[in-house]
Motif scaffolding. Sequence first.
Motif, PDB file in Angstrom:
ATOM      1  N   THR A   6       1.014  -1.137   0.063  1.00 55.87           N
ATOM      2  CA  THR A   6      -0.118  -0.145  -0.089  1.00 55.87           C
ATOM      3  C   THR A   6       0.978   1.309  -0.065  1.00 55.87           C
ATOM      4  N   LYS A 132      -7.120  -0.872  -3.750  1.00 57.69           N
ATOM      5  CA  LYS A 132      -6.693   0.141  -2.576  1.00 57.69           C
ATOM      6  C   LYS A 132      -5.379   0.872  -2.623  1.00 57.69           C
ATOM      7  N   ALA A 136      -4.289   4.738  -3.024  1.00 57.51           N
ATOM      8  CA  ALA A 136      -3.113   5.188  -2.230  1.00 57.51           C
ATOM      9  C   ALA A 136      -1.891   5.803  -2.891  1.00 57.51           C
ATOM     10  N   HIS A 137      -1.337   5.052  -3.842  1.00 53.32           N
ATOM     11  CA  HIS A 137      -0.380   5.538  -4.638  1.00 53.32           C
ATOM     12  C   HIS A 137      -0.637   6.684  -5.387  1.00 53.32           C
ATOM     13  N   CYS A 139      -2.910   8.959  -4.867  1.00 51.73           N
ATOM     14  CA  CYS A 139      -2.963  10.186  -3.799  1.00 51.73           C
ATOM     15  C   CYS A 139      -1.700  10.607  -3.365  1.00 51.73           C
ATOM     16  N   SER A 140      -0.854   9.451  -3.186  1.00 52.49           N
ATOM     17  CA  SER A 140       0.318  10.048  -2.493  1.00 52.49           C
ATOM     18  C   SER A 140       1.260  10.893  -3.522  1.00 52.49           C
ATOM     19  N   PHE A 219      -3.369   9.102   4.496  1.00 55.00           N
ATOM     20  CA  PHE A 219      -4.224   8.648   3.467  1.00 55.00           C
ATOM     21  C   PHE A 219      -3.775   7.022   3.167  1.00 55.00           C
ATOM     22  N   THR A 220      -2.763   6.880   3.151  1.00 61.22           N
ATOM     23  CA  THR A 220      -2.216   5.481   2.807  1.00 61.22           C
ATOM     24  C   THR A 220      -2.689   4.396   3.828  1.00 61.22           C
ATOM     25  N   PHE A 223      -6.430   4.016   3.586  1.00 63.67           N
ATOM     26  CA  PHE A 223      -6.872   2.966   2.404  1.00 63.67           C
ATOM     27  C   PHE A 223      -6.316   1.618   2.595  1.00 63.67           C
ATOM     28  N   HIS A 224      -5.457   1.442   3.403  1.00 66.13           N
ATOM     29  CA  HIS A 224      -5.088  -0.004   3.793  1.00 66.13           C
ATOM     30  C   HIS A 224      -5.877  -0.840   4.771  1.00 66.13           C
TER      31      HIS A 224
END
Length: 403
Positions: A6, A132, A136-137, A139-140, A219-220, A223-224
Motif C-alpha cells: 500500500t 486500494k 493510495a499510490h 493520492c500520495s 491517506f495510505t 486505504f490499507h
Amino acid sequence: MIVTSTISPSLKSGLRFLGVWPNMPHAAINRLIYISSILIVQCFQYLYVFAHCSFGELQNLVDSLPPTLDYSLTIIKLLTLWKNHRRDNATERDISIKVTHCRVVREILAAIDTDWRECVNIDEYFRLMTAKASIAHFCSNAMVSFNVTAGVLYLLGDYAVGIVHVAEGDNNISRPFPIKILFPFEAEQSPIYELLVVILFLHVLLNTYTVAILNALIFTLVFHASGQIDIICQDFKTASEKLSHYGSSGHIINILIGRHNKVITFSENLDQLFSFMALMQVFWNTLVICCLGLLVITSVHNEFGVGLVKTIFAYSAIMVEIFIFCFAGEYLSIKSRLLADAAYESLWYNMSSDHGKNVLFVIMRSQKQLSITAGGMMNLSLEAFASIMKASASYVSVLHAMY
C-alpha cells in the motif's frame, strides 16, 4: 508494474528521508540536523513576527503568520512521529527476559507487510488490496506534486509582486526573501542575499514536502485499513455462500474474527499516531485560515493583484490540508459501518450457536465506529471540517470588524 504494498515508492522515500523507516542508518543524526535547521528558521521567523506585532503593520503581521505557524506545526508533527517511532525496552517480570516493544510506526509498517504476505496468494484478497493500493499510490503522488507546486508558486509570489511594482515604475528597491523573515545582521548585500534566498527557497520546499509525506501517510494507512475491511466483508459473503451449500462456515468465521481484531488494532495505532497531530492541525489551521481570510478581505478592499492571488492560493492549500485529515477520518468511519452491515447481512441466524454468537459480537463491536480523533475530543469527519470552516469564517468576520 504489479503493486505489492500500500505504501508507494514516493511515500517510502519520504519516510526514509524523515528517518522513520525501519533500520535506517544514522536516522537520529539526520533527524537532529533537520529539526535544528527548522528551529533556526523559526527563530528568524518569530523575530519578524515580534518586530511587526503592531496594529499599524497588521498587513505584514498577517502575511508572516501562515508560514511561521506552518513551520511550528511541522515541528510538532515530526516530534510526534519520531516519538511514536523509537523503541522502548522493558523487562518481563516472570521470566526476566528483555523484550523490545516496537512503537506505533513500526507496528503499523509491520502490520502492512504481514497483511500483504497473507493476501498475495489469494486472488480475491490480492485484487481488493491492489485496488486500494493503486488509489493510495495515486493520492500520495498527487499530494507530493500539489504541495511542491503550491510551495513554489507561493514562494514566487513576492517576487511577482516586485516585478509588477517595477513595471509600474515604483521606486521599490527592497530585496524580499521567499518567506517573511528577519535576520539580526545585514542580509541584503550580495552574495549573502542570493545565498540566503536559495537556502530559504529549498528549505521551505523541504517543509512542504514533509507536510505532503505526512498527509500521504495518513491517506495510505486509511486505504490499507479499508482494504482489510473489504476483505472481511468478502469473508462474510463467502461464509454465507458456504453455509448455503455446505452448511458449515466455522473456519471462515474464526479467520474473519482474527482479521477484525487486527483491523481494530491497526485503527487504534493509526489514531494514536495522528490524534495529537490532528488536534494541532485543527488549532493551527484555524488560526492560519483566520489570518489568510483577513488578508484576502483587506486585499480585496485595496486592489486586486498578484498578492491577492498568492493569498487565495495559500488559503486554498490550507483548506485542502485540513480537508485531507477530515476526509480520512470520514472514510474510515464509513468503511467500519459497511463492516457492521456486511456482518448483519450474513446468514448468522442459520449458523451454529457458537458461530452465530461470534458474528453477533462482531456486529456489536462494529457499532463502535473506527475513527481518527483530534486529541480524543472530536472525530475527524466532513461534518467536523464544515464546523472548522464555519468557526474560521466567524473569527474572520470578528477580526475584520475590529480592523
